[in-house]
Write an enzyme that holds these catalytic residues in place. Structure first.
Site, PDB file in Angstrom:
ATOM      1  N   SER A  70      46.321  36.052  49.458  1.00 52.27           N
ATOM      2  CA  SER A  70      46.185  36.847  50.666  1.00 52.27           C
ATOM      3  C   SER A  70      46.923  38.187  50.560  1.00 52.27           C
ATOM      4  O   SER A  70      46.589  39.012  49.725  1.00 52.27           O
ATOM      5  CB  SER A  70      46.657  36.019  51.866  1.00 52.27           C
ATOM      6  OG  SER A  70      46.361  36.657  53.074  1.00 52.27           O
ATOM      7  N   ASP A  81      45.225  48.737  40.677  1.00 45.78           N
ATOM      8  CA  ASP A  81      44.130  49.709  40.654  1.00 45.78           C
ATOM      9  C   ASP A  81      44.640  51.140  40.554  1.00 45.78           C
ATOM     10  O   ASP A  81      44.003  51.997  39.942  1.00 45.78           O
ATOM     11  CB  ASP A  81      43.252  49.562  41.900  1.00 45.78           C
ATOM     12  CG  ASP A  81      42.278  48.399  41.796  1.00 45.78           C
ATOM     13  OD1 ASP A  81      42.322  47.659  40.784  1.00 45.78           O
ATOM     14  OD2 ASP A  81      41.469  48.221  42.726  1.00 45.78           O
ATOM     15  N   LYS A  95      42.350  34.413  47.937  1.00 41.09           N
ATOM     16  CA  LYS A  95      42.166  34.222  49.381  1.00 41.09           C
ATOM     17  C   LYS A  95      42.128  35.615  50.005  1.00 41.09           C
ATOM     18  O   LYS A  95      43.161  36.171  50.363  1.00 41.09           O
ATOM     19  CB  LYS A  95      43.318  33.384  49.948  1.00 41.09           C
ATOM     20  CG  LYS A  95      43.043  32.752  51.301  1.00 41.09           C
ATOM     21  CD  LYS A  95      43.249  33.713  52.434  1.00 41.09           C
ATOM     22  CE  LYS A  95      43.013  33.061  53.784  1.00 41.09           C
ATOM     23  NZ  LYS A  95      42.939  34.054  54.873  1.00 41.09           N
TER      24      LYS A  95
END
Length: 197
Positions: A70, A81, A95
């Site tokens: 999460s 990224d 999740k």
């Protein structure tokens, strides 16, 4: 000089907290996460780094494993990224869904998945997880041994008199191989940066 952010077995929390943590280490305006529903054109929300204090001048490694889920996956994905941090460990849980509770006419409620989280590079987190840059497996048994050793180091072996148990044989120190690899990565980055100047 360098930072290891340990998100192993971190089940996550609030989206707002994930955004706050991420933006500390990203340049202002950098994309952190996007939530996207069934119709992307009408149900898309982007979160970007804001604020005045951004810590960009030291290398970072983030430790992740199958228990990272999460909000911790949002942080890991955003910094990976942006090439702000190197991820070390194992694939995260996956999740990455937004759930909404919708009240019903009879007083009950239903919980539905209404959107999913995407990293800045448009990678969907849900059911896929985040793959580390450097895979370092660690068994559950070794992880528990590391946690037990940390607990002993932090709190000691002392117990209240009524809970005294027969003395256990001393166990050999356990090596946290993932943390050691993270430190090695940081040392390598620092060495490379110093030789490049």
């Amino acid at each position: 000089r360098g930072l290891v952010l340990d998100l192993r077995n971190n089940p996550g929390g609030l989206l707002s907290a994930a955004v706050e943590v991420s933006q500390k280490f990203l340049a202002s305006g950098a994309k952190i996460v996007t939530t996207r529903g069934r119709h992307p054109s009408t149900s898309q929300t982007q979160y970007a780094a804001r604020g005045r204090h951004h810590y960009l001048d030291f290398p970072m490694v983030i430790l992740v494993n199958g228990g990272s889920a999460s909000a911790s996956e949002i942080v890991a994905g955003a910094l990976q990224d942006a090439r702000r941090a190197v991820l070390v460990g194992e694939r995260t849980f996956g999740k990455g869904s937004v759930q909404s509770v919708l009240p019903m006419a009879d007083g009950s409620a239903i919980r539905l998945t209404t959107a999913k989280y995407y990293t800045p590079n448009e990678r969907m987190i849900h059911e896929k997880g985040i793959d580390p840059d450097i895979i370092v497996p660690m068994s559950i048994e070794d992880w528990y041994k590391v946690l037990a050793q940390r607990s002993r180091e932090e709190y000691g072996e002392s117990q209240p008199p009524e809970a005294q148990l027969p003395e256990k044989p001393k166990t050999a120190p356990v090596t946290d191989v993932q943390l050691e690899r993270a430190v090695d990565v940081l040392k390598g980055i620092l060495l490379f940066n110093s030789s490049a100047k």
